[in-house]
Design a protein around this motif. Structure first.
Motif, short mmCIF file in Angstrom:
data_model
loop_
_atom_site.label_atom_id
_atom_site.label_comp_id
_atom_site.label_asym_id
_atom_site.label_seq_id
_atom_site.Cartn_x
_atom_site.Cartn_y
_atom_site.Cartn_z
N SER A 1 0.83 -1.21 0.00
CA SER A 1 0.00 0.00 0.00
C SER A 1 0.86 1.26 0.00
O SER A 1 0.65 2.18 -0.78
CB SER A 1 -0.93 -0.02 1.22
N GLN A 2 1.86 1.29 0.88
CA GLN A 2 2.69 2.48 1.01
C GLN A 2 3.36 2.83 -0.33
O GLN A 2 3.34 3.98 -0.77
CB GLN A 2 3.77 2.23 2.07
N LEU A 3 3.89 1.83 -0.99
CA LEU A 3 4.59 2.08 -2.27
C LEU A 3 3.62 2.64 -3.32
O LEU A 3 3.93 3.61 -4.01
CB LEU A 3 5.27 0.80 -2.75
N THR A 4 2.45 2.04 -3.41
CA THR A 4 1.51 2.50 -4.45
C THR A 4 1.03 3.93 -4.16
O THR A 4 0.83 4.73 -5.07
CB THR A 4 0.29 1.57 -4.60
N LYS A 5 0.88 4.25 -2.87
CA LYS A 5 0.38 5.59 -2.54
C LYS A 5 1.49 6.64 -2.66
O LYS A 5 1.20 7.81 -2.94
CB LYS A 5 -0.21 5.62 -1.12
N ILE A 6 2.71 6.26 -2.47
CA ILE A 6 3.80 7.23 -2.71
C ILE A 6 3.82 7.57 -4.20
O ILE A 6 3.94 8.74 -4.57
CB ILE A 6 5.16 6.65 -2.23
N ASP A 7 3.64 6.58 -5.04
CA ASP A 7 3.57 6.86 -6.49
C ASP A 7 2.38 7.77 -6.79
O ASP A 7 2.50 8.74 -7.55
CB ASP A 7 3.46 5.55 -7.26
N LYS A 8 1.23 7.49 -6.16
CA LYS A 8 0.04 8.33 -6.38
C LYS A 8 0.33 9.77 -5.95
O LYS A 8 -0.04 10.73 -6.65
CB LYS A 8 -1.16 7.76 -5.59
N GLY A 9 1.01 9.93 -4.82
CA GLY A 9 1.35 11.27 -4.32
C GLY A 9 2.26 12.01 -5.30
O GLY A 9 2.06 13.20 -5.56
N LEU A 10 3.25 11.32 -5.84
CA LEU A 10 4.15 11.97 -6.80
C LEU A 10 3.39 12.40 -8.05
O LEU A 10 3.58 13.51 -8.56
CB LEU A 10 5.30 11.01 -7.18
N GLN A 11 2.49 11.54 -8.52
CA GLN A 11 1.70 11.87 -9.71
C GLN A 11 0.83 13.09 -9.46
O GLN A 11 0.68 13.95 -10.33
CB GLN A 11 0.81 10.67 -10.10
N GLU A 12 0.25 13.18 -8.25
CA GLU A 12 -0.60 14.34 -7.93
C GLU A 12 0.22 15.63 -7.93
O GLU A 12 -0.23 16.66 -8.44
CB GLU A 12 -1.27 14.15 -6.57
N LEU A 13 1.43 15.56 -7.35
CA LEU A 13 2.27 16.77 -7.31
C LEU A 13 2.58 17.26 -8.72
O LEU A 13 2.59 18.46 -8.99
CB LEU A 13 3.58 16.48 -6.56
N ILE A 14 2.80 16.31 -9.62
CA ILE A 14 3.09 16.67 -11.01
C ILE A 14 1.85 17.31 -11.64
O ILE A 14 1.91 18.39 -12.23
CB ILE A 14 3.53 15.43 -11.82
N LYS A 15 0.70 16.64 -11.46
CA LYS A 15 -0.53 17.14 -12.09
C LYS A 15 -0.91 18.52 -11.58
O LYS A 15 -1.44 19.35 -12.30
CB LYS A 15 -1.69 16.17 -11.81
N LEU A 16 -0.66 18.77 -10.28
CA LEU A 16 -1.02 20.06 -9.69
C LEU A 16 0.02 21.13 -10.00
O LEU A 16 -0.13 22.29 -9.60
CB LEU A 16 -1.18 19.91 -8.18
N GLY A 17 1.10 20.75 -10.66
CA GLY A 17 2.15 21.73 -11.00
C GLY A 17 3.02 22.11 -9.82
O GLY A 17 3.74 23.10 -9.86
N LEU A 18 2.97 21.32 -8.73
CA LEU A 18 3.78 21.65 -7.55
C LEU A 18 5.23 21.24 -7.74
O LEU A 18 6.13 21.78 -7.09
CB LEU A 18 3.19 20.96 -6.30
N VAL A 19 5.47 20.26 -8.60
CA VAL A 19 6.85 19.89 -8.99
C VAL A 19 6.89 19.76 -10.50
O VAL A 19 5.86 19.50 -11.13
CB VAL A 19 7.32 18.54 -8.35
N GLU A 20 8.07 19.94 -11.05
CA GLU A 20 8.23 19.78 -12.49
C GLU A 20 8.25 18.29 -12.83
O GLU A 20 8.87 17.50 -12.10
CB GLU A 20 9.56 20.42 -12.91
N ASP A 21 7.61 17.95 -13.92
CA ASP A 21 7.57 16.54 -14.33
C ASP A 21 8.95 16.11 -14.84
O ASP A 21 9.59 16.85 -15.59
CB ASP A 21 6.53 16.37 -15.45
N ARG A 22 9.40 14.97 -14.38
CA ARG A 22 10.60 14.35 -14.94
C ARG A 22 10.56 12.88 -14.51
O ARG A 22 9.84 12.51 -13.58
CB ARG A 22 11.88 15.04 -14.46
N PRO A 23 11.31 12.01 -15.17
CA PRO A 23 11.22 10.60 -14.82
C PRO A 23 11.72 10.34 -13.40
O PRO A 23 12.65 11.00 -12.94
CB PRO A 23 12.14 9.92 -15.84
N TYR A 24 11.06 9.42 -12.72
CA TYR A 24 11.58 8.91 -11.43
C TYR A 24 11.40 7.40 -11.44
O TYR A 24 10.55 6.88 -12.15
CB TYR A 24 10.84 9.56 -10.24
N ARG A 25 12.24 6.72 -10.66
CA ARG A 25 12.18 5.25 -10.63
C ARG A 25 11.84 4.80 -9.21
O ARG A 25 12.40 5.32 -8.23
CB ARG A 25 13.53 4.66 -11.04
#
Ligand SMILES: Cc1ncc(COP(=O)(O)O)c(C=O)c1O
Ligand SMILES: [Zn+2]
Length: 435
Positions: free
Chosen positions: A266-290
């Motif tokens: 659960s934790q791993l999937t929600k961290i990914d969801k959090g990163l995606q939200e930050l990108i969509k909201l423009g709070l961070v610049e989009d770039r690849p992460y692993r």
């Protein structure tokens, strides 16, 4: 997608149930088929049995304004209340205020592991009950309040039981939590001390979880909020705050690589969801992460599937000292596989001996004493570098999710280097005099 500056209207629920105010949370949405359901204590899709997660209605606040609003918020997960399924006034309610834990610049560890880029350890052992579980429970408890529950419960590998017990005590709920009977003493004491009921089950975590699912459908457990079962969609969102904090602490930047321990996933999937939200909201610049997942070899069904190129997780019977990660049939395992593959990451596992060595390595290099789950993460980080799966020339964050004081037995060999009589001669004879 942006965010409302005004609170959204409370979500309506069917059957005459009162509307709930869970901030920007608008509905439950099936991860598999996308069907939407009203907010409620539900966790599985009525159409396809897929897991439900929170869908948000974010409005129109500009990214710069939202960043400022977050930065001026409390030093806890509640600075991110506009991105969580919680009411806007959540910080004023009685709760443990978890989060905003240190992002440690791990230069010494990085040097030993051959990093040329910055390595960080996100040290979540500093939470109120010394694991990241305080984050998820803090969100689940707001859903429990909204749905009128007065008893909080969970199935747990130990840390969650402690987090529920403590949060329930502070917020005035009754608690009754369930764990495998043979957990580490440190976890049992921490889960029991808060005055709720703590029930040991003769079986492993998967047995405990099955039992809790039965209890939900029985009058004996009626009206109970199981934070990781019927409140699971709300609970899971708490883990997103790890993603938010890491990015904010990096100066609103995505890290290039993250290593995360897996139990249910659960934790791993929600961290990914959090990163995606930050990108969509423009709070961070989009770039690849692993994203990389870490398991103990004695309970590595996700790692085994990843290595075999399978999409299906074959359940296992756990046998490892990393008991907090000992879930043989991880609910979010398939999603972990998707995320590791989509982001160019991996899932790896380490032996118990490597876990112990990694706990000592992290403590010796950075002064951070991790529980066995943190040992799994650091052991896997080391292995990923050695096998060329993770790039030491890219900025990396490894998450320590729990405190070593809960799993002292794992490093029972550590202790006094000498016992001497209180004389200088004795001190010199022990070979400890200044070099
Ligand atoms: C210390 C610690 N780390 C990591 C995890 C993994 O959590 P998840 O079930 O979200 O994968 C757990 C789960 O209990 C835990 O206790
Ligand atoms: Zn569905």
């Amino acid at each position: 997608m942006a965010i409302d500056t005004v609170a959204p209207s409370p979500s309506l629920r069917p059957g005459g149930l009162p509307p709930v105010d869970l901030g920007p949370a608008a509905a439950l949405s099936c991860r598999e088929c996308g069907t939407r359901f009203p907010l409620g204590p539900n966790f599985a899709c009525l159409e396809c049995f897929g897991p439900l997660e929170i869908a948000y209605e974010f409005g129109s606040e500009r990214a710069e304004e939202l960043r400022k609003r977050i930065e001026s918020g409390p030093a806890s997960i509640w600075r991110y209340a506009p991105l969580l399924p919680v009411p806007a006034d959540v910080a004023s309610k009685p709760n443990l205020n978890p989060g905003w834990t240190p992002l440690v610049k791990a230069d010494n560890l990085g040097r030993e592991l051959g990093f040329t880029a910055q390595l960080h350890v996100k040290d979540d052992s500093g939470n109120p009950t010394h694991s990241f579980k305080d984050r998820v429970v803090a969100c689940a408890i707001e859903a429990a309040r909204a749905f009128g529950y007065t008893t909080l419960s969970c199935s747990s590998t130990g840390n969650l039981a402690g987090a529920v017990g403590a949060a329930a005590a502070r917020a005035g709920f009754r608690s009754c939590v369930f764990i495998p009977h043979d957990l580490e003493q440190g976890k049992v004491v921490m889960a029991g001390v808060y005055g709720g009921e703590l029930v040991g089950i003769e079986g492993n975590y998967d047995d405990v979880n099955r039992f809790c699912s039965e209890l939900i459908g029985d009058p004996a457990g009626e009206g109970w909020g199981f934070v990781n079962v019927n409140l699971r969609p709300y609970y899971g969102e708490g883990s997103k705050t790890l993603a938010y904090e890491i990015c904010e602490q990096l100066g609103w930047r995505l890290p290039e690589q993250i290593v995360i321990p897996i139990a249910s996933g659960s934790q791993l999937t929600k961290i990914d969801k959090g990163l995606q939200e930050l990108i969509k909201l423009g709070l961070v610049e989009d770039r690849p992460y692993r994203i990389f997942g870490a398991q103990a070899a004695g309970c590595s069904p996700v790692s085994a599937a990843f290595k075999a190129g399978r999409d299906v997780i074959k359940p296992v019977k756990p046998d490892t000292i990393a008991k907090s990660l000992a879930i043989g049939n991880p609910a979010d395992g398939p999603y972990v596989l998707d995320i590791a593959r989509r982001t160019g990451g991996a899932v790896e596992d380490v032996t118990d001996a490597e876990v112990v060595a990694a706990i000592r390595l992290l403590a010796r290099t950075e002064g951070v004493f991790a529980e066995t789950a943190g040992g799994v993460t650091v052991g896997v980080l080391k292995k990923l570098v050695e096998t060329g799966q993770l790039d030491p020339a890219k900025e990396t964050v490894a998450i320590n999710t729990g405190d070593g004081l809960k799993t002292l037995d794992a490093v029972s060999g550590a202790g006094m280097t000498a016992v001497i009589s209180p004389t200088l001669d004795s001190f010199r004879a022990a070979g400890l005099a200044s070099a």
